[in-house]
Design a protein around this motif. Structure first.
Motif, PDB file in Angstrom:
ATOM      1  N   GLU A  23       0.814  -1.226   0.000  1.00  0.00           N
ATOM      2  CA  GLU A  23       0.000   0.000   0.000  1.00  0.00           C
ATOM      3  C   GLU A  23       0.847   1.276   0.000  1.00  0.00           C
ATOM      4  N   ASN A  24       2.001   1.248   0.688  1.00  0.00           N
ATOM      5  CA  ASN A  24       2.829   2.463   0.737  1.00  0.00           C
ATOM      6  C   ASN A  24       3.454   2.768  -0.623  1.00  0.00           C
ATOM      7  N   ILE A  25       3.990   1.725  -1.263  1.00  0.00           N
ATOM      8  CA  ILE A  25       4.613   1.914  -2.582  1.00  0.00           C
ATOM      9  C   ILE A  25       3.561   2.304  -3.617  1.00  0.00           C
ATOM     10  N   THR A  26       2.358   1.743  -3.490  1.00  0.00           N
ATOM     11  CA  THR A  26       1.278   2.091  -4.428  1.00  0.00           C
ATOM     12  C   THR A  26       0.952   3.584  -4.348  1.00  0.00           C
ATOM     13  N   LEU A  65      12.631   7.548   8.076  1.00  0.00           N
ATOM     14  CA  LEU A  65      11.674   7.356   9.173  1.00  0.00           C
ATOM     15  C   LEU A  65      11.751   5.932   9.722  1.00  0.00           C
ATOM     16  N   ILE A  66      11.852   4.965   8.821  1.00  0.00           N
ATOM     17  CA  ILE A  66      11.930   3.559   9.241  1.00  0.00           C
ATOM     18  C   ILE A  66      13.179   3.323  10.092  1.00  0.00           C
ATOM     19  N   SER A  67      14.304   3.922   9.681  1.00  0.00           N
ATOM     20  CA  SER A  67      15.563   3.735  10.422  1.00  0.00           C
ATOM     21  C   SER A  67      15.484   4.306  11.826  1.00  0.00           C
ATOM     22  N   ARG A  68      14.528   5.223  12.052  1.00  0.00           N
ATOM     23  CA  ARG A  68      14.348   5.822  13.378  1.00  0.00           C
ATOM     24  C   ARG A  68      13.241   5.142  14.175  1.00  0.00           C
ATOM     25  N   GLY A  69      12.788   3.998  13.666  1.00  0.00           N
ATOM     26  CA  GLY A  69      11.813   3.225  14.430  1.00  0.00           C
ATOM     27  C   GLY A  69      10.370   3.595  14.179  1.00  0.00           C
ATOM     28  N   GLU A  70      10.102   4.440  13.171  1.00  0.00           N
ATOM     29  CA  GLU A  70       8.718   4.816  12.868  1.00  0.00           C
ATOM     30  C   GLU A  70       8.001   3.687  12.127  1.00  0.00           C
ATOM     31  N   THR A  71       6.744   3.489  12.456  1.00  0.00           N
ATOM     32  CA  THR A  71       5.897   2.557  11.710  1.00  0.00           C
ATOM     33  C   THR A  71       5.154   3.347  10.644  1.00  0.00           C
ATOM     34  N   LEU A  72       5.349   2.991   9.380  1.00  0.00           N
ATOM     35  CA  LEU A  72       4.731   3.748   8.303  1.00  0.00           C
ATOM     36  C   LEU A  72       3.235   3.492   8.243  1.00  0.00           C
ATOM     37  N   SER A  73       2.505   4.541   7.932  1.00  0.00           N
ATOM     38  CA  SER A  73       1.057   4.456   7.756  1.00  0.00           C
ATOM     39  C   SER A  73       0.685   5.345   6.579  1.00  0.00           C
TER      40      SER A  73
END
Length: 321
Positions: A23-26, A65-73
């Motif tokens: 969903e994120n790449i889309t 963001l991912i490298s800093r521990g964020e969960t993508l939404s």
């Protein structure tokens, strides 16, 4: 057609980047009309050269963001895309993984936008902070998180949360119960935030000890509030006289946060908002910050952003005519 390769260090990062059912790449592909394919530790981005460049910048921003521990939404993906479109994605580096508070369920509370980051920094550095912006920008939630952190670290000895008891465009009539039960419906959003930060049981203990007080604004008159973290919510519904009364309650070793949305004033027609007055009068006073949040800082459902934007356009059209 142009092609560019992005290297990904770990497979876990690729999984987070793509999200459930890609969903994120889309979202990125649809935004820039590009194609993103994963080949092992590499992402291949193809499309028009300018669009590919933007897509790669968006991917790199999300990987940061991912490298800093964020969960993508859906929310923070769209926010990164908006920053890329404004050539501001380099500012993502300013959003260090600052944890404002840990909730009772162990979830970290962090600023999710640059506006929220600025708001949190102001609350750390200044004695009085005005957080002004539309619904869903985290004004009250982040203020309560900062207050709980200050109480836990013993920077203050109590939290005081207050808001004016003004009905939102409807007459509620006579409410049943004693005085506390009558005003509780007006204060429910503050209770909700405190329950999440502290847990219901811990909140009740702190309230019994006098460490937390949730009361309507009328209760503030005549008091001096020392060693306290004081939050005034829904401040757009104060009169100028009420706002002056509240601000002059500030005591030693105390901090104040005033939050409100000037587009949702429920005062009777003809009454001026104390929040509007205070922002104009105090904007240049040292140790007082005025932080203006916008629809870009909305951290609720995407439709909330669209609703806020639509109403702003409508108000702008009214002013022009």
């Amino acid at each position: 057609m142009h092609e560019q390769i992005v290297n990904i260090d770990r497979i876990e990062e690729a999984v987070s980047l793509f999200g459930s059912f890609d969903e994120n790449i889309t979202l990125i592909e649809n935004e820039y009309n590009i194609v993103v394919l994963c080949r092992g530790s590499e992402l291949k981005v193809t499309g028009e050269e300018e669009n590919v460049a933007k897509g790669v910048r968006a991917v790199n921003g999300l990987l940061l963001l991912i490298s800093r521990g964020e969960t993508l939404s859906d929310l923070n993906v769209r926010y990164v895309l908006s920053l890329v479109n404004e050539d501001k994605e380099d500012k993502l580096s300013e959003m260090a993984a600052d944890c404002v508070c840990i909730t009772s369920r162990g979830r970290p509370v962090k600023p999710k936008t640059l506006g929220q980051k600025k708001y949190v920094e102001a609350m750390k550095n200044d004695t009085i902070v005005f957080g002004v912006g539309p619904a869903g920008t985290g004004k009250t939630y982040l203020a309560v998180a900062m207050a709980v952190t200050a109480l836990r670290s013993k920077d203050v000895s109590r939290i005081i949360l207050t808001r004016p008891a003004v009905e939102a465009g409807e007459k509620l009539g006579f409410l049943p119960g004693d005085l506390q039960q009558k005003v509780d419906p007006y204060l429910r959003p503050l209770y909700d935030a405190l329950f999440e930060m502290l847990g219901a049981e811990n909140f009740l203990k702190q309230q019994e000890r006098g460490n937390i007080e949730v009361a309507p604004l009328a209760y503030m008159r005549g008091r001096t509030l020392d060693d306290s973290y004081i939050i005034l919510d829904e401040a757009q519904n104060t009169t100028p006289e009420q706002m002056k009364m509240f601000l002059t309650r500030l005591g030693f070793n105390s901090r104040m946060v005033v939050t409100g949305d000037v587009t949702q004033i429920d005062l009777p027609d003809g009454k001026r908002s104390g929040l509007n007055d205070a922002v104009k009068v105090l904007k240049d006073v040292k140790d007082i910050s005025v932080i203006q949040l916008t629809e870009k800082d909305v951290v609720r459902h995407k439709l909330v952003q669209d609703i806020v934007k639509a109403y702003e356009k409508n108000e702008e059209a009214k002013r022009k005519t």
